[in-house]
Design an enzyme around this catalytic site. Structure first.
Site, PDB file in Angstrom:
ATOM      1  N   HIS A  56      -2.805  -4.851  12.679  1.00 31.79           N
ATOM      2  CA  HIS A  56      -2.190  -4.689  11.348  1.00 31.79           C
ATOM      3  C   HIS A  56      -1.024  -5.671  11.144  1.00 31.79           C
ATOM      4  O   HIS A  56       0.130  -5.258  10.996  1.00 31.79           O
ATOM      5  CB  HIS A  56      -1.719  -3.239  11.138  1.00 31.79           C
ATOM      6  CG  HIS A  56      -1.595  -2.879   9.691  1.00 31.79           C
ATOM      7  ND1 HIS A  56      -1.847  -1.625   9.205  1.00 31.79           N
ATOM      8  CD2 HIS A  56      -1.242  -3.621   8.601  1.00 31.79           C
ATOM      9  CE1 HIS A  56      -1.650  -1.607   7.901  1.00 31.79           C
ATOM     10  NE2 HIS A  56      -1.272  -2.818   7.506  1.00 31.79           N
ATOM     11  N   ARG A 105     -12.133  -8.665 -14.213  1.00 34.64           N
ATOM     12  CA  ARG A 105     -10.931  -9.481 -14.503  1.00 34.64           C
ATOM     13  C   ARG A 105     -11.403 -10.895 -14.850  1.00 34.64           C
ATOM     14  O   ARG A 105     -11.243 -11.821 -14.029  1.00 34.64           O
ATOM     15  CB  ARG A 105     -10.026  -9.531 -13.257  1.00 34.64           C
ATOM     16  CG  ARG A 105      -9.688  -8.194 -12.618  1.00 34.64           C
ATOM     17  CD  ARG A 105      -8.605  -7.469 -13.361  1.00 34.64           C
ATOM     18  NE  ARG A 105      -7.344  -8.170 -13.358  1.00 34.64           N
ATOM     19  CZ  ARG A 105      -6.304  -7.841 -12.581  1.00 34.64           C
ATOM     20  NH1 ARG A 105      -6.411  -6.842 -11.737  1.00 34.64           N
ATOM     21  NH2 ARG A 105      -5.163  -8.505 -12.656  1.00 34.64           N
ATOM     22  N   GLY A 109       0.850  -1.187   0.000  1.00 34.81           N
ATOM     23  CA  GLY A 109       0.000   0.000   0.000  1.00 34.81           C
ATOM     24  C   GLY A 109       0.889   1.242   0.000  1.00 34.81           C
ATOM     25  O   GLY A 109       1.917   1.274   0.684  1.00 34.81           O
TER      26      GLY A 109
HETATM   27  P1  NAP Z   1      -3.620  -4.685  -6.106  1.00 29.07           P
HETATM   28  O1  NAP Z   1      -3.167  -5.940  -6.775  1.00 29.07           O
HETATM   29  O2  NAP Z   1      -3.232  -3.380  -6.703  1.00 29.07           O
HETATM   30  O3  NAP Z   1      -5.203  -4.752  -5.965  1.00 29.07           O
HETATM   31  C1  NAP Z   1      -5.968  -3.649  -5.608  1.00 29.07           C
HETATM   32  C2  NAP Z   1      -7.401  -3.941  -5.987  1.00 29.07           C
HETATM   33  O4  NAP Z   1      -8.194  -2.821  -5.577  1.00 29.07           O
HETATM   34  C3  NAP Z   1      -7.604  -4.114  -7.497  1.00 29.07           C
HETATM   35  O5  NAP Z   1      -8.410  -5.240  -7.736  1.00 29.07           O
HETATM   36  C4  NAP Z   1      -8.333  -2.835  -7.902  1.00 29.07           C
HETATM   37  O6  NAP Z   1      -9.142  -3.101  -9.017  1.00 29.07           O
HETATM   38  C5  NAP Z   1      -9.140  -2.559  -6.622  1.00 29.07           C
HETATM   39  N1  NAP Z   1      -9.648  -1.210  -6.561  1.00 29.07           N
HETATM   40  C6  NAP Z   1      -8.949  -0.051  -6.594  1.00 29.07           C
HETATM   41  N2  NAP Z   1      -9.800   0.994  -6.584  1.00 29.07           N
HETATM   42  C7  NAP Z   1     -11.053   0.477  -6.542  1.00 29.07           C
HETATM   43  C8  NAP Z   1     -12.355   1.040  -6.511  1.00 29.07           C
HETATM   44  N3  NAP Z   1     -12.534   2.363  -6.542  1.00 29.07           N
HETATM   45  N4  NAP Z   1     -13.412   0.206  -6.447  1.00 29.07           N
HETATM   46  C9  NAP Z   1     -13.223  -1.139  -6.432  1.00 29.07           C
HETATM   47  N5  NAP Z   1     -12.012  -1.734  -6.458  1.00 29.07           N
HETATM   48  C10 NAP Z   1     -10.942  -0.929  -6.508  1.00 29.07           C
HETATM   49  O7  NAP Z   1      -3.109  -4.627  -4.613  1.00 29.07           O
HETATM   50  P2  NAP Z   1      -2.864  -5.840  -3.590  1.00 29.07           P
HETATM   51  O8  NAP Z   1      -1.452  -6.260  -3.649  1.00 29.07           O
HETATM   52  O9  NAP Z   1      -3.924  -6.871  -3.790  1.00 29.07           O
HETATM   53  O10 NAP Z   1      -3.081  -5.073  -2.196  1.00 29.07           O
HETATM   54  C11 NAP Z   1      -4.340  -4.504  -1.894  1.00 29.07           C
HETATM   55  C12 NAP Z   1      -4.260  -3.632  -0.659  1.00 29.07           C
HETATM   56  O11 NAP Z   1      -4.144  -4.445   0.501  1.00 29.07           O
HETATM   57  C13 NAP Z   1      -3.049  -2.704  -0.582  1.00 29.07           C
HETATM   58  O12 NAP Z   1      -3.284  -1.495  -1.273  1.00 29.07           O
HETATM   59  C14 NAP Z   1      -2.859  -2.484   0.905  1.00 29.07           C
HETATM   60  O13 NAP Z   1      -3.466  -1.295   1.302  1.00 29.07           O
HETATM   61  C15 NAP Z   1      -3.569  -3.669   1.543  1.00 29.07           C
HETATM   62  N6  NAP Z   1      -2.647  -4.537   2.294  1.00 29.07           N
HETATM   63  C16 NAP Z   1      -2.798  -4.683   3.643  1.00 29.07           C
HETATM   64  C17 NAP Z   1      -1.955  -5.523   4.347  1.00 29.07           C
HETATM   65  C18 NAP Z   1      -2.107  -5.708   5.831  1.00 29.07           C
HETATM   66  O14 NAP Z   1      -1.107  -5.870   6.508  1.00 29.07           O
HETATM   67  N7  NAP Z   1      -3.304  -5.749   6.365  1.00 29.07           N
HETATM   68  C19 NAP Z   1      -0.920  -6.203   3.699  1.00 29.07           C
HETATM   69  C20 NAP Z   1      -0.790  -6.045   2.330  1.00 29.07           C
HETATM   70  C21 NAP Z   1      -1.661  -5.206   1.633  1.00 29.07           C
HETATM   71  P3  NAP Z   1      -9.390  -2.034 -10.191  1.00 29.07           P
HETATM   72  O15 NAP Z   1      -8.135  -1.240 -10.318  1.00 29.07           O
HETATM   73  O16 NAP Z   1      -9.747  -2.835 -11.392  1.00 29.07           O
HETATM   74  O17 NAP Z   1     -10.538  -1.229  -9.700  1.00 29.07           O
END
Ligand code: NAP
Length: 347
Positions: free
Chosen positions: A312, A207, A103
């Site tokens: 977290h 997707r 993130g």
């Molecule tokens: P990613 O591959 O970039 O996936 C992000 C997803 O969010 C995509 O499917 C994107 O789809 C969707 N998205 C973005 N804007 C959106 C909207 N307005 N409406 C609906 N969907 C939306 O990222 P990732 O690696 O899976 O990670 C996701 C998030 O998890 C990170 O950004 C981070 O904040 C969080 N995370 C948290 C932890 C933790 O410790 N809890 C650890 C790792 C990650 P589209 O672009 O097609 O809309």
């Protein structure tokens, strides 16, 4: 007459001069956490002058502003807001901001783009760990593991009872994912063996190929809210997703819905969530992320039984965190050398 210095002293002075010259020509990196795995820091130390914040608590703002001055790269974490103020304080020589997280909502990427500053992050490496933790949190929430565990210690366990500590199983349920990126897809794959009746996902763009692998259907946000028994939040925090789970959203959700959030606390309006949980508008919530972090000990959410909160720890798997530390360092070294970074945010 010129006084002659003993040979040892001359050698030491020369060596010191050499070291000082070497250090002053090395790129300068500021690291905001002393507790990242040393393997990453070692990589940096080989060719950079590295300054590290010395406490395990996040670096205070004033210290961060002071320390980034004159640095070529900043190694940061999600606990640091890297905005215009920090970039200004760093100065025009700053080439790279690298975060030890996937993130990057804590970094003003638009401002970085304007200044030609490259941004590194750590996708992929933490996908499995975060998906695993999401399942653990989901199961702890729907099967009330922490609530039940407390009963063992507080005398609440009187005898086996038919309807005591019952939860809502995943089998036959409808699971909706907000976000279907790297982590969302791995969460879906881990949910399939629990035999839900349907998995749906909500993203801006469908997707179809990835969805076919887990037999998931693309739905709009409204349909996901109205039909899901479980909603798992795994999207990025952006201006569009900020507090997307607000009072209006909770009104649309089924009263048996369980909300799991391992994305970012900011995706949820936490006051509205509290009201929804307290009034049984929804059944329960499992949160790995909150606003703020850490959650103050007097936060009303902590008084509810139908919420499970973790600090977290989504990617907190030892090998994952070590590799995240190394990737962050390699990202910086590549950016400083003007080379392709291992994982660069597309600006
Ligand atoms: P990613 O591959 O970039 O996936 C992000 C997803 O969010 C995509 O499917 C994107 O789809 C969707 N998205 C973005 N804007 C959106 C909207 N307005 N409406 C609906 N969907 C939306 O990222 P990732 O690696 O899976 O990670 C996701 C998030 O998890 C990170 O950004 C981070 O904040 C969080 N995370 C948290 C932890 C933790 O410790 N809890 C650890 C790792 C990650 P589209 O672009 O097609 O809309």
């Amino acid at each position: 007459m010129t006084a002659r210095l003993p040979f040892g002293q001359v050698r030491n002075l020369l060596l010191q001069g050499h070291v000082i010259r070497r250090m002053s020509s090395q790129p300068k990196v500021y690291v905001t956490r002393p507790d990242v795995d040393d393997s990453g820091l070692e990589l940096l130390r080989k060719s950079c002058q590295v300054n590290i914040w010395h406490e395990t608590s996040p670096v205070p703002r004033s210290e961060l502003i002071r320390e980034v001055a004159g640095k070529d790269a900043i190694y940061c974490a999600l606990t640091d807001t890297v905005n215009k103020e920090v970039l200004d304080a760093a100065g025009p020589q700053l080439k790279c901001v690298a975060t030890i997280s996937v993130g990057y909502d804590h970094i003003d990427v638009e401002e970085c783009k304007k200044r030609g500053i490259r941004v590194g992050f750590t996708p992929d490496v933490l996908t499995d760990a975060t998906a695993e933790l999401t399942l653990a949190l989901l199961l702890a929430t729907n099967r009330r593991l922490f609530e039940a565990n407390k009963q063992v210690y507080n005398g609440g366990w009187k005898s086996w009872a038919p309807m005591w500590m019952c939860g809502q199983g995943l089998k036959g349920s409808r699971v909706g994912l907000l976000g279907f990126g790297r982590i969302g897809q791995e969460i879906a794959a881990r949910i399939v063996p629990f035999k839900p009746s349907e998995i749906t996902y909500t993203t801006r763009s469908p997707r179809p190929e990835e969805a076919a692998a887990v037999n998931a259907r693309h739905v709009d946000f409204d349909e996901m809210l109205r039909k899901s028994d479980f909603i798992v939040v795994c999207c990025a925090l952006t201006p569009e997703t900020k507090e997307i789970f607000n009072a209006a959203a909770f009104q649309k959700m089924k009263s048996n819905c369980i909300l799991i959030n391992t994305a970012r606390g900011g995706v949820v309006d936490q006051k509205a969530l509290y009201e929804a949980l307290k009034s049984n508008r929804i059944l329960a919530a499992g949160l790995d992320v909150t606003t703020p972090e850490p959650l103050p000990l007097d936060d009303p959410l902590l008084k509810l039984d139908n919420v499970v909160i973790l600090p977290h720890i989504g990617s907190a798997d030892i090998e994952t965190r070590k590799e995240m530390s190394r990737i962050t360092a390699r990202n910086i070294l590549a950016a400083l050398a003007g080379e392709k970074m291992e994982a660069e945010v597309k600006l």
